[in-house]
Design a protein around this motif. Structure first.
Motif, short mmCIF file in Angstrom:
data_model
loop_
_atom_site.label_atom_id
_atom_site.label_comp_id
_atom_site.label_asym_id
_atom_site.label_seq_id
_atom_site.Cartn_x
_atom_site.Cartn_y
_atom_site.Cartn_z
N THR B 262 0.85 -1.20 0.00
CA THR B 262 0.00 0.00 0.00
C THR B 262 0.88 1.24 0.00
N MET B 263 0.53 2.19 -0.87
CA MET B 263 1.20 3.50 -0.86
C MET B 263 0.12 4.50 -0.44
N GLY B 264 -0.11 4.62 0.85
CA GLY B 264 -1.25 5.39 1.34
C GLY B 264 -0.93 6.80 1.77
N LYS B 265 0.35 7.12 1.87
CA LYS B 265 0.74 8.44 2.40
C LYS B 265 1.79 9.05 1.50
N VAL B 266 1.64 10.33 1.23
CA VAL B 266 2.61 11.03 0.39
C VAL B 266 2.72 12.47 0.83
N TRP B 283 5.37 6.68 1.43
CA TRP B 283 5.58 5.57 2.34
C TRP B 283 4.95 4.30 1.76
N ASP B 285 3.71 0.45 2.77
CA ASP B 285 3.36 -0.53 3.79
C ASP B 285 3.25 -1.86 3.06
#
Lengths: 399, 399
Positions: B262-266, B283, B285
């Motif tokens: 998962t690329m949930g934050k940028v 980030w 996960d």
């Protein structure tokens, strides 16, 4: 030439306002505390020179030498003082400071204006806070509807109306301002070049010919927030994937269609490392020499966004803007040898030109071409050349 | 059963704390004002029951019924009260509230503890603010070095050390805390399920068997800020393109390697519509049943990031965590018929298990499986079933 020391002094005064310690870049957003400091500085410059300060309906600041009227319209010069996030020192302020310096130079030469000369500081040119570039000039020319403007929200959820009120301005006053426009019959905006045209041409100053068609679009991609560890890939509705495909498609389409496209801003909800996003909001900036090609790039992306269950909506669009030909020729005669350049950047001069005000631009050489960055630069000598050029142009146009 | 009305009352007390008006989700980040409110609530619950409140070196809260010591170690129950950004009401608080409710139920049954029982509220389990999940349990078990923890920065640039000081805690005290760990010889964490396992199995409560190997990685992609209109595509160094390729590669590699990614934050700098980004920080996960496969996904992305001139660095990694087999069997005997589930979510119980504390988990059914979202839910009757199950387990383990 009196304008040059006064340019240097004003430049030093502005340097610390809104400067970020870490990067050296500027954070000068409309209707913030920093913006108030910049506006106070502008008002003080006007007062020190005995110019009369007038705010128009959008709160743009005008400092007048002489009293303009519909019978004797004035020549406006100037630019804006706000910045993009972490922007450079030159984009905007160079035009305002050069305008005051040109007035100083003219006065030292005992120049008597044949008509009023106004220096303008347009509000929120960059649109960094509310997403609409050239908000100040769009408002007074009617290119931005006041209801829509008031409802715009910044990243913290503050409306433009609330931001204006917080800065002591009246958001109910905004709207088309024919009285203000009736006071001017020309606008010359000096601006740092945002490309390497003058480097290649080995010249410090150019005359602007046109602004590419350009616009901004807001892309909404919905998803479903869920746990990054326990949600099977097949069960996910992850809008980050659609966002990624749009980024790559924007570049690919722009290359194919001789345009430029940029996805420089994004907001992710909830933006947690271990959460699949519930929403990605992204912005597209697209421009190019040919409006149809730019719109074709946008159409391709709109289809992709729709296919992902999302949307792409236009936030602003400015068609190909050719500056006034007669004014351009006259400026060219004052500045023989100055190259003529078109630009991909939008400017208040373009908004006024589209509203029927004869407008022109002067560009000052940028040794790296970098703009909208702390690395944006113009050599000291080239800034002075810009002041000299602007002084000569004003002497001719308002002599 | 006394625990059920007290569960409902406590649940209602917690409901407004840190709730966001717009979404109904929760914003409960460590060492914020909201966190202080939650900690005060916890302390008040302990005081109302005559439990003695102890803070460990990381500031985790322990409410003890009886006096644990290395000679008579206690059984710990509980979970955490913090949330992801815009998280649900259940992830964390369900375990803490159920623990207090279980103590209430035991007391109404005139249960006499054979050994001390402690209720714990672990700090910063989600890592929403400083990026490291389970910071409170990692610190006391030595899985997170205190120097590294103190230097962690939140999105505003506040260090973890400064945040702790702001919350009235001493950041110089953090570090391995063998005294605290010596007081317990078991930990049972009740938690809302973060998938649909119990829905499929038609059961309100499960016993946890293991936690998938999982980790977080920080990706830095450098670029060069420049103007979105005037910079030719060929001249750009736009890190958003590399970011897009990483998002798609993460999904593709996870599919191929039977993992989840998962690329949930940028975070984008400067994040302006008309500016090419100078930096994208993202980030990752990644988790899965097989540690080697998860690490292979990460290795592929590390190579891609490096090829783009960037980097991918591990922020945390927790290997496959099997909960204590003997404890699991004993709990299974107390809850006959309860299914046994593994999970992709990390938990403080996993951190304690890896530090040698016999640990176990109970999961409460989640009708949609959705977690880390305002839509996270557990039915009232299932919450009560969870309290009953936890009460029975504590009665057995500490009887």
């Amino acid at each position: 030439m009196a304008g040059l020391p006064s340019f240097d002094r004003m430049w030093d005064e502005l340097a610390p306002i809104g400067r970020r310690a870490g990067t050296g870049g500027y954070q000068r957003f409309a209707w913030t505390r920093t913006d108030s400091d910049l506006r106070e500085w502008f008002a003080a410059q006007a007062a020190a020179r005995g110019l009369s300060l007038v705010l128009d309906r959008a709160g743009n600041q005008w400092a007048w030498w002489g009293e303009p009227s519909p019978r004797q319209r004035g020549l406006a010069i100037g630019s804006h003082l706000d910045s993009v996030p972490d922007g450079g020192a030159f984009d905007g302020p160079l035009g305002v400071v050069s305008a005051f310096a040109a007035v100083d130079a003219l006065r030292q030469q005992d120049f008597r204006p044949g008509r009023p000369i106004g220096i303008v500081n347009f509000t929120d040119e960059e649109g960094a806070r509310f997403g609409i570039a050239c908000a100040g000039s769009r408002l007074i020319t009617g290119a931005l509807a006041p209801d829509r403007a008031r409802a715009l929200l910044d990243a913290e959820g503050t409306s433009l109306a609330a931001a204006m009120r917080g800065a002591g301005l009246d958001p109910n006053a905004i709207g088309p301002d024919p009285e203000t426009l009736d006071r001017i019959d020309g606008f010359v905006e000096l601006h740092v070049e945002q490309g390497r045209g003058l480097v290649d041409l080995d010249s410090p100053v150019a005359v602007g010919s046109s602004i590419w068609p350009h616009g901004r679009w807001r892309i909404e991609l919905p998803g479903e927030a869920n746990h990054a560890g326990t949600t099977r890939l097949a069960d996910r509705r992850d809008p980050m994937l659609a966002y990624a495909r749009l980024i790559l498609a924007a570049r690919e389409a722009a290359e194919r269609r001789d345009s430029v496209a940029t996805m420089g801003k994004v907001s992710v909800l909830p933006n947690g490392v271990n959460a699949i996003p519930s929403q990605v909001t992204a912005w597209l900036d697209a421009r190019g020499p040919d409006a149809d090609q730019v719109q074709a790039v946008v159409a391709e992306l709109r289809e992709l966004a729709a296919a992902a269950g999302g949307s792409l909506r236009q936030e602003s669009w400015t068609d190909d803007t050719g500056f006034d030909a007669a004014l351009g020729r006259r400026i060219g005669a004052v500045l023989p040898g100055a190259p003529v350049l078109s630009t991909g950047a939008g400017h208040d001069a373009g908004i006024l030109a589209n509203a029927g005000i004869p407008s022109a631009m002067l560009f000052v050489r940028n040794p790296t071409g970098i703009s909208h960055s702390p690395a944006e630069h113009a050599e000291h000598a080239d800034c002075h050349a810009g002041v000299r050029a602007l002084t000569a142009v004003v002497a001719d146009l308002a002599g």
